[in-house]
Design a protein around this motif. Structure first.
Motif, PDB file in Angstrom:
ATOM      1  N   LEU A   4       0.805  -1.255  -0.138  1.00  0.00           N
ATOM      2  CA  LEU A   4      -0.139  -0.125   0.161  1.00  0.00           C
ATOM      3  C   LEU A   4       0.978   1.194   0.087  1.00  0.00           C
ATOM      4  O   LEU A   4       0.519   2.314  -0.080  1.00  0.00           O
ATOM      5  CB  LEU A   4      -1.036   0.000   1.235  1.00  0.00           C
ATOM      6  CG  LEU A   4      -1.997  -0.963   1.282  1.00  0.00           C
ATOM      7  CD1 LEU A   4      -2.916  -0.648   2.531  1.00  0.00           C
ATOM      8  CD2 LEU A   4      -2.992  -0.611   0.093  1.00  0.00           C
ATOM      9  N   VAL A   5       1.889   1.126   0.349  1.00  0.00           N
ATOM     10  CA  VAL A   5       3.112   2.258   0.395  1.00  0.00           C
ATOM     11  C   VAL A   5       2.634   3.172  -0.847  1.00  0.00           C
ATOM     12  O   VAL A   5       2.659   4.380  -0.625  1.00  0.00           O
ATOM     13  CB  VAL A   5       4.640   1.901   0.545  1.00  0.00           C
ATOM     14  CG1 VAL A   5       5.161   3.115   0.571  1.00  0.00           C
ATOM     15  CG2 VAL A   5       4.570   1.274   1.980  1.00  0.00           C
ATOM     16  N   GLN A   6       2.885   2.509  -2.284  1.00  0.00           N
ATOM     17  CA  GLN A   6       2.949   3.348  -3.207  1.00  0.00           C
ATOM     18  C   GLN A   6       1.559   4.154  -3.337  1.00  0.00           C
ATOM     19  O   GLN A   6       1.624   5.353  -3.669  1.00  0.00           O
ATOM     20  CB  GLN A   6       3.315   2.641  -4.580  1.00  0.00           C
ATOM     21  CG  GLN A   6       3.296   3.346  -5.499  1.00  0.00           C
ATOM     22  CD  GLN A   6       3.805   2.521  -7.227  1.00  0.00           C
ATOM     23  OE1 GLN A   6       3.932   1.391  -7.105  1.00  0.00           O
ATOM     24  NE2 GLN A   6       4.007   3.369  -8.098  1.00  0.00           N
ATOM     25  N   PRO A   7       0.680   3.339  -3.434  1.00  0.00           N
ATOM     26  CA  PRO A   7      -0.781   4.322  -3.537  1.00  0.00           C
ATOM     27  C   PRO A   7      -1.024   5.454  -2.506  1.00  0.00           C
ATOM     28  O   PRO A   7      -1.299   6.507  -2.733  1.00  0.00           O
ATOM     29  CB  PRO A   7      -1.967   3.290  -3.591  1.00  0.00           C
ATOM     30  CG  PRO A   7      -1.262   2.202  -2.901  1.00  0.00           C
ATOM     31  CD  PRO A   7       0.311   2.177  -3.341  1.00  0.00           C
ATOM     32  N   ILE A   8      -0.415   5.058  -1.249  1.00  0.00           N
ATOM     33  CA  ILE A   8      -0.458   6.145   0.072  1.00  0.00           C
ATOM     34  C   ILE A   8       0.343   7.436  -0.546  1.00  0.00           C
ATOM     35  O   ILE A   8       0.197   8.368  -0.458  1.00  0.00           O
ATOM     36  CB  ILE A   8      -0.117   5.524   1.373  1.00  0.00           C
ATOM     37  CG1 ILE A   8      -1.445   4.731   1.567  1.00  0.00           C
ATOM     38  CG2 ILE A   8      -0.003   6.530   2.099  1.00  0.00           C
ATOM     39  CD1 ILE A   8      -0.838   3.591   2.575  1.00  0.00           C
ATOM     40  N   ALA A   9       1.536   6.935  -0.870  1.00  0.00           N
ATOM     41  CA  ALA A   9       2.615   7.985  -1.382  1.00  0.00           C
ATOM     42  C   ALA A   9       2.105   8.982  -2.350  1.00  0.00           C
ATOM     43  O   ALA A   9       2.357   9.878  -2.597  1.00  0.00           O
ATOM     44  CB  ALA A   9       3.853   7.390  -1.479  1.00  0.00           C
ATOM     45  N   ASN A  10       1.229   8.387  -3.366  1.00  0.00           N
ATOM     46  CA  ASN A  10       0.771   8.986  -4.620  1.00  0.00           C
ATOM     47  C   ASN A  10      -0.389   9.694  -4.101  1.00  0.00           C
ATOM     48  O   ASN A  10      -0.988  10.348  -5.115  1.00  0.00           O
ATOM     49  CB  ASN A  10       0.246   7.921  -5.715  1.00  0.00           C
ATOM     50  CG  ASN A  10       1.938   7.410  -6.183  1.00  0.00           C
ATOM     51  OD1 ASN A  10       1.671   6.239  -6.734  1.00  0.00           O
ATOM     52  ND2 ASN A  10       2.862   7.858  -6.099  1.00  0.00           N
ATOM     53  N   GLY A  11      -0.929   9.850  -2.962  1.00  0.00           N
ATOM     54  CA  GLY A  11      -2.030  10.382  -2.704  1.00  0.00           C
ATOM     55  C   GLY A  11      -3.258   9.958  -2.738  1.00  0.00           C
ATOM     56  O   GLY A  11      -4.344  10.364  -2.732  1.00  0.00           O
ATOM     57  N   ALA A  12      -3.582   8.785  -2.997  1.00  0.00           N
ATOM     58  CA  ALA A  12      -4.545   7.860  -2.911  1.00  0.00           C
ATOM     59  C   ALA A  12      -5.587   7.954  -1.603  1.00  0.00           C
ATOM     60  O   ALA A  12      -4.812   8.146  -0.643  1.00  0.00           O
ATOM     61  CB  ALA A  12      -4.618   6.254  -3.381  1.00  0.00           C
ATOM     62  N   PHE A  13      -6.595   7.908  -1.801  1.00  0.00           N
ATOM     63  CA  PHE A  13      -7.760   7.910  -0.413  1.00  0.00           C
ATOM     64  C   PHE A  13      -7.701   6.402  -0.424  1.00  0.00           C
ATOM     65  O   PHE A  13      -8.541   5.517  -0.922  1.00  0.00           O
ATOM     66  CB  PHE A  13      -9.120   8.592  -0.760  1.00  0.00           C
ATOM     67  CG  PHE A  13      -9.937   8.577   0.410  1.00  0.00           C
ATOM     68  CD1 PHE A  13      -9.518   9.114   1.613  1.00  0.00           C
ATOM     69  CD2 PHE A  13     -11.111   8.013   0.066  1.00  0.00           C
ATOM     70  CE1 PHE A  13     -10.339   9.353   2.633  1.00  0.00           C
ATOM     71  CE2 PHE A  13     -11.876   7.920   1.328  1.00  0.00           C
ATOM     72  CZ  PHE A  13     -11.662   8.762   2.633  1.00  0.00           C
ATOM     73  N   VAL A  14      -7.003   5.897   0.845  1.00  0.00           N
ATOM     74  CA  VAL A  14      -6.934   4.537   1.006  1.00  0.00           C
ATOM     75  C   VAL A  14      -7.959   4.315   2.425  1.00  0.00           C
ATOM     76  O   VAL A  14      -7.671   4.768   3.580  1.00  0.00           O
ATOM     77  CB  VAL A  14      -5.697   3.859   1.477  1.00  0.00           C
ATOM     78  CG1 VAL A  14      -5.498   2.160   1.590  1.00  0.00           C
ATOM     79  CG2 VAL A  14      -4.726   4.286   0.053  1.00  0.00           C
ATOM     80  N   LEU A  15      -8.756   3.368   2.291  1.00  0.00           N
ATOM     81  CA  LEU A  15      -9.568   2.583   3.517  1.00  0.00           C
ATOM     82  C   LEU A  15      -8.870   1.497   4.139  1.00  0.00           C
ATOM     83  O   LEU A  15      -8.704   0.503   3.400  1.00  0.00           O
ATOM     84  CB  LEU A  15     -10.816   2.419   2.839  1.00  0.00           C
ATOM     85  CG  LEU A  15     -11.710   3.607   2.337  1.00  0.00           C
ATOM     86  CD1 LEU A  15     -13.141   3.220   2.154  1.00  0.00           C
ATOM     87  CD2 LEU A  15     -11.510   4.939   3.077  1.00  0.00           C
ATOM     88  N   SER A  16      -8.781   1.461   5.320  1.00  0.00           N
ATOM     89  CA  SER A  16      -8.571   0.068   6.047  1.00  0.00           C
ATOM     90  C   SER A  16      -9.571  -0.667   6.557  1.00  0.00           C
ATOM     91  O   SER A  16     -10.429   0.081   7.525  1.00  0.00           O
ATOM     92  CB  SER A  16      -7.417   0.507   7.029  1.00  0.00           C
ATOM     93  OG  SER A  16      -6.962  -0.855   7.807  1.00  0.00           O
ATOM     94  N   LEU A  17      -9.968  -1.700   6.258  1.00  0.00           N
ATOM     95  CA  LEU A  17     -11.007  -2.353   6.586  1.00  0.00           C
ATOM     96  C   LEU A  17     -10.750  -3.710   7.669  1.00  0.00           C
ATOM     97  O   LEU A  17      -9.757  -4.318   7.210  1.00  0.00           O
ATOM     98  CB  LEU A  17     -11.974  -2.759   5.655  1.00  0.00           C
ATOM     99  CG  LEU A  17     -12.417  -1.735   4.493  1.00  0.00           C
ATOM    100  CD1 LEU A  17     -13.318  -2.423   3.347  1.00  0.00           C
ATOM    101  CD2 LEU A  17     -13.154  -0.762   5.135  1.00  0.00           C
ATOM    102  N   ASP A  18     -11.630  -3.774   8.699  1.00  0.00           N
ATOM    103  CA  ASP A  18     -11.126  -4.874   9.725  1.00  0.00           C
ATOM    104  C   ASP A  18     -12.018  -5.955   9.116  1.00  0.00           C
ATOM    105  O   ASP A  18     -13.126  -6.708   9.711  1.00  0.00           O
ATOM    106  CB  ASP A  18     -11.843  -4.409  10.960  1.00  0.00           C
ATOM    107  CG  ASP A  18     -11.444  -5.595  12.088  1.00  0.00           C
ATOM    108  OD1 ASP A  18     -10.571  -6.204  11.928  1.00  0.00           O
ATOM    109  OD2 ASP A  18     -12.249  -5.493  12.976  1.00  0.00           O
ATOM    110  N   THR A  19     -11.591  -6.478   8.068  1.00  0.00           N
ATOM    111  CA  THR A  19     -11.911  -7.771   7.398  1.00  0.00           C
ATOM    112  C   THR A  19     -11.071  -8.430   6.545  1.00  0.00           C
ATOM    113  O   THR A  19      -9.606  -7.904   6.249  1.00  0.00           O
ATOM    114  CB  THR A  19     -13.341  -7.787   6.591  1.00  0.00           C
ATOM    115  OG1 THR A  19     -13.830  -8.922   6.408  1.00  0.00           O
ATOM    116  CG2 THR A  19     -13.149  -6.654   5.574  1.00  0.00           C
ATOM    117  N   ASP A  20     -11.205  -9.654   5.816  1.00  0.00           N
ATOM    118  CA  ASP A  20     -10.265 -10.400   5.057  1.00  0.00           C
ATOM    119  C   ASP A  20     -10.404  -9.833   3.583  1.00  0.00           C
ATOM    120  O   ASP A  20     -11.343  -8.881   3.424  1.00  0.00           O
ATOM    121  CB  ASP A  20     -10.482 -11.840   5.409  1.00  0.00           C
ATOM    122  CG  ASP A  20     -11.502 -12.541   5.030  1.00  0.00           C
ATOM    123  OD1 ASP A  20     -12.479 -11.812   4.833  1.00  0.00           O
ATOM    124  OD2 ASP A  20     -11.764 -13.668   5.362  1.00  0.00           O
TER     125      ASP A  20
END
Length: 302
Positions: A4-20
């Protein structure tokens, strides 16, 4: 997190979900049905059109001679179908006369297709995927299950599985040759070894193992393996660091023992490369290059 580092670094809106993965997949399908978001995973046929070009490249690189086997790691199962599409298209176009037998390799901790195959293609039952080092294929309810079954039936295909220890050992064995593969490729390599040992893949067969990611995305698993820090795993091919006191005598003693062991191998240029970790800055290394003839003179009396 490394993926996830690249999309986060590129400014993407990233959701972290408590599931698989399976839970995420269900939510993504619901969200994209309500909002104008573009679904980019293997449910999207355009993604499969892109993935099938890998099959075409394999044929090109073999001068249009069809390999006997192609082994693909499988989780959500879009990949195995995409490879079939690519090979089948080339056959329809007259570029090749046949398609290879396809093997889908699954982690034993997330193996719904393997269980389905073993049952003789009886009614498919999703599984609750357990944690696996091959995290990208940690999927118990693959969306492309029907496509995968169709692929395997039409290519006289096979499904094989790999335990956690098997896939990690296979990864370490491949890395020792100079590669730096991901755990998913370790799953596929395990399938190759098992099928070769059982005689399904013959000694004269040409087999292609598809590597789906680079090992740099999975460095922690490699660190844990070579540190023998994985519970209930022998890590039989681990190559742990050797801690040595920072003085000439101690270093020479360790090098003498190492050079006299059966494990020592010189590089093609006749050099032995040794990396010594500096305690103050573990990320920095000093490289010592010892010419073979000099090494013989230094250690012949040891």
């Amino acid at each position: 997190m490394a993926q996830l580092v690249q999309p986060i670094a590129n400014g993407a809106f990233v959701l972290s979900l408590d599931t698989d993965f399976d839970g995420c997949m269900r939510l993504v399908r619901e969200v994209t049905s309500e909002l104008p978001f573009y679904l980019a995973n293997s449910l999207n046929s355009l993604r499969l059109e892109g993935q099938k070009t890998a099959a075409i490249e394999i044929l090109q690189q073999f001068d249009w001679e069809v390999p006997d086997w192609v082994i693909v790691p499988g989780g959500n199962l879009g990949n195995i179908y995409a490879f079939y599409k690519g090979f089948h298209m080339c056959k329809e176009l007259g570029l090749v006369a046949r398609i290879p037998r396809l093997v889908c390799a699954q982690a034993a901790n997330a193996n719904p297709l393997y269980l389905h195959f073993q049952s003789g293609w009886e009614d498919f039952s999703p599984v609750k995927a357990k944690t696996t080092f091959a995290s990208a294929i940690q999927i118990g309810d693959p969306v492309s299950i029907d496509r995968a079954v169709y692929t395997l039936k039409n290519s006289n295909g096979i499904v094989e599985e790999a335990t956690e220890e098997e896939l990690m050992d296979a990864m370490a064995q491949a890395d020792a040759t100079g590669m730096f593969i991901c755990p998913h490729t370790g799953v596929a390599l395990t399938a190759l070894v098992k099928l070769r040992n059982s005689g399904v893949i013959k000694a004269t067969d040409r087999a292609v193992v598809v590597s789906t990611a680079h090992g740099l995305k999975f460095t922690q698993s490699k660190i844990d393996y070579h540190s023998k820090a994985i519970p209930e795993m022998g890590c039989k091919l681990a190559n742990p660091l050797v801690n040595v006191k920072a003085d000439f005598g101690s270093v020479m003693d360790v090098l003498k023992k190492y050079l006299l062991s059966k494990e020592v191998k010189m590089t093609p240029r006749g050099c032995l490369f040794i990396r010594i970790r500096r305690r103050r800055r573990a990320s920095k290394f000093s490289r010592i290059c010892i010419r073979e003839e000099k090494a013989n003179k230094l250690f012949q009396k040891a």
